[in-house]
Write a protein that holds these residues in place. Structure first.
Motif, mmCIF file in Angstrom:
data_model
loop_
_atom_site.group_PDB
_atom_site.id
_atom_site.type_symbol
_atom_site.label_atom_id
_atom_site.label_comp_id
_atom_site.label_asym_id
_atom_site.label_seq_id
_atom_site.Cartn_x
_atom_site.Cartn_y
_atom_site.Cartn_z
ATOM 1 N N MET A 1 0.834 -1.189 0.000
ATOM 2 C CA MET A 1 0.000 0.000 0.000
ATOM 3 C C MET A 1 0.875 1.248 0.000
ATOM 4 S SD MET A 1 -3.475 -1.043 2.126
ATOM 5 C CE MET A 1 -2.790 -0.947 3.723
ATOM 6 N N GLN A 2 2.024 1.151 0.666
ATOM 7 C CA GLN A 2 2.926 2.299 0.655
ATOM 8 C C GLN A 2 3.420 2.590 -0.756
ATOM 9 O OE1 GLN A 2 3.587 -0.239 2.923
ATOM 10 N NE2 GLN A 2 3.511 0.676 4.942
ATOM 11 N N LEU A 3 3.683 1.534 -1.538
ATOM 12 C CA LEU A 3 4.118 1.741 -2.917
ATOM 13 C C LEU A 3 3.029 2.394 -3.752
ATOM 14 C CD1 LEU A 3 6.067 -1.557 -3.620
ATOM 15 C CD2 LEU A 3 7.028 0.730 -3.384
ATOM 16 N N ASP A 4 1.770 2.013 -3.525
ATOM 17 C CA ASP A 4 0.663 2.638 -4.238
ATOM 18 C C ASP A 4 0.603 4.128 -3.940
ATOM 19 O OD1 ASP A 4 -0.193 0.323 -5.488
ATOM 20 O OD2 ASP A 4 -1.647 -0.157 -3.921
ATOM 21 N N ILE A 5 0.751 4.492 -2.681
ATOM 22 C CA ILE A 5 0.716 5.899 -2.290
ATOM 23 C C ILE A 5 1.889 6.649 -2.908
ATOM 24 C CG2 ILE A 5 0.942 7.495 -0.340
ATOM 25 C CD1 ILE A 5 -0.636 5.370 1.305
ATOM 26 N N ALA A 6 3.086 6.071 -2.829
ATOM 27 C CA ALA A 6 4.264 6.722 -3.391
ATOM 28 C C ALA A 6 4.102 6.934 -4.896
ATOM 29 C CB ALA A 6 5.516 5.905 -3.092
ATOM 30 N N CYS A 7 3.548 5.948 -5.580
ATOM 31 C CA CYS A 7 3.327 6.096 -7.020
ATOM 32 C C CYS A 7 2.281 7.168 -7.296
ATOM 33 C CB CYS A 7 2.899 4.772 -7.639
ATOM 34 S SG CYS A 7 4.254 3.614 -7.786
ATOM 35 N N GLY A 8 1.233 7.183 -6.496
ATOM 36 C CA GLY A 8 0.193 8.205 -6.651
ATOM 37 C C GLY A 8 0.731 9.607 -6.455
ATOM 38 N N LEU A 9 1.714 9.754 -5.590
ATOM 39 C CA LEU A 9 2.330 11.057 -5.335
ATOM 40 C C LEU A 9 3.493 11.323 -6.287
ATOM 41 C CD1 LEU A 9 2.421 10.954 -1.440
ATOM 42 C CD2 LEU A 9 0.835 12.234 -2.894
ATOM 43 N N GLN A 10 3.768 10.365 -7.154
ATOM 44 C CA GLN A 10 4.861 10.434 -8.120
ATOM 45 C C GLN A 10 6.202 10.689 -7.433
ATOM 46 O OE1 GLN A 10 3.507 13.313 -10.988
ATOM 47 N NE2 GLN A 10 2.107 11.848 -11.907
ATOM 48 N N LEU A 11 6.419 9.991 -6.324
ATOM 49 C CA LEU A 11 7.691 10.109 -5.611
ATOM 50 C C LEU A 11 8.779 9.379 -6.372
ATOM 51 C CD1 LEU A 11 6.511 9.479 -1.954
ATOM 52 C CD2 LEU A 11 6.971 11.667 -3.055
ATOM 53 N N ARG A 12 10.006 9.797 -6.163
ATOM 54 C CA ARG A 12 11.148 9.175 -6.823
ATOM 55 C C ARG A 12 11.918 8.341 -5.809
ATOM 56 N NH1 ARG A 12 10.997 9.783 -12.326
ATOM 57 N NH2 ARG A 12 10.216 11.825 -12.832
ATOM 58 N N VAL A 13 12.555 7.297 -6.296
ATOM 59 C CA VAL A 13 13.427 6.481 -5.460
ATOM 60 C C VAL A 13 14.868 6.817 -5.813
ATOM 61 C CG1 VAL A 13 11.774 4.638 -5.124
ATOM 62 C CG2 VAL A 13 13.302 4.556 -7.080
ATOM 63 N N SER A 14 15.822 6.181 -5.138
ATOM 64 C CA SER A 14 17.234 6.490 -5.363
ATOM 65 C C SER A 14 17.608 6.407 -6.838
ATOM 66 C CB SER A 14 18.102 5.552 -4.542
ATOM 67 O OG SER A 14 17.905 4.231 -4.971
ATOM 68 N N HIS A 15 18.602 7.152 -7.236
ATOM 69 C CA HIS A 15 19.105 7.222 -8.598
ATOM 70 C C HIS A 15 18.070 7.801 -9.557
ATOM 71 C CE1 HIS A 15 22.456 4.985 -7.091
ATOM 72 N NE2 HIS A 15 21.698 3.941 -6.817
ATOM 73 N N SER A 16 17.141 8.599 -9.042
ATOM 74 C CA SER A 16 16.146 9.318 -9.848
ATOM 75 C C SER A 16 15.273 8.390 -10.686
ATOM 76 C CB SER A 16 16.822 10.348 -10.758
ATOM 77 O OG SER A 16 17.502 11.281 -9.985
ATOM 78 N N ARG A 17 15.066 7.179 -10.238
ATOM 79 C CA ARG A 17 14.182 6.264 -10.956
ATOM 80 C C ARG A 17 12.827 6.282 -10.283
ATOM 81 N NH1 ARG A 17 17.528 0.827 -11.142
ATOM 82 N NH2 ARG A 17 15.877 0.460 -9.661
ATOM 83 N N SER A 18 11.774 6.306 -11.076
ATOM 84 C CA SER A 18 10.438 6.259 -10.495
ATOM 85 C C SER A 18 10.131 4.828 -10.074
ATOM 86 C CB SER A 18 9.389 6.747 -11.505
ATOM 87 O OG SER A 18 9.197 5.769 -12.498
ATOM 88 N N LEU A 19 9.076 4.663 -9.300
ATOM 89 C CA LEU A 19 8.702 3.330 -8.831
ATOM 90 C C LEU A 19 8.213 2.442 -9.972
ATOM 91 C CD1 LEU A 19 6.938 4.256 -5.500
ATOM 92 C CD2 LEU A 19 9.085 3.042 -5.758
ATOM 93 N N HIS A 20 7.840 3.060 -11.090
ATOM 94 C CA HIS A 20 7.388 2.277 -12.242
ATOM 95 C C HIS A 20 8.501 2.088 -13.273
ATOM 96 C CE1 HIS A 20 3.229 1.853 -11.083
ATOM 97 N NE2 HIS A 20 3.166 3.128 -10.811
#
Length: 72
Positions: A1-20
């Motif tokens: 569920m945390q990943l769904d929220i992060a994707c909905g907020l278009q958050l970025r993960v390390s190395h500037s890669r999106s969760l998708h």
């Protein structure tokens, strides 16, 4: 569920890669979460039916829950 929220907020993960981003494990984690939820639902249903008094259809329902026969 945390990943769904992060994707909905278009958050970025390390190395500037999106969760998708290609190769990311988002989809695999989502499928795993869905499967775990399905198994938990079946476990709860199985326990509920098991606790019910005996009836004509109880065995058939338990077989369907356990995947021994196709519903229907």
């Amino acid at each position: 569920m945390q990943l769904d929220i992060a994707c909905g907020l278009q958050l970025r993960v390390s190395h500037s890669r999106s969760l998708h981003a290609p190769g990311h494990r988002y989809k695999a984690l989502h499928r795993l979460s869905d499967e775990l939820g399905r198994q938990q639902n079946l476990r709860l249903l199985r326990n509920l039916v098991r606790a019910m008094p005996a009836s004509d259809g109880k065995r058939s329902v338990m077989q369907q829950i356990n995947g021994e026969v196709a519903p229907g």
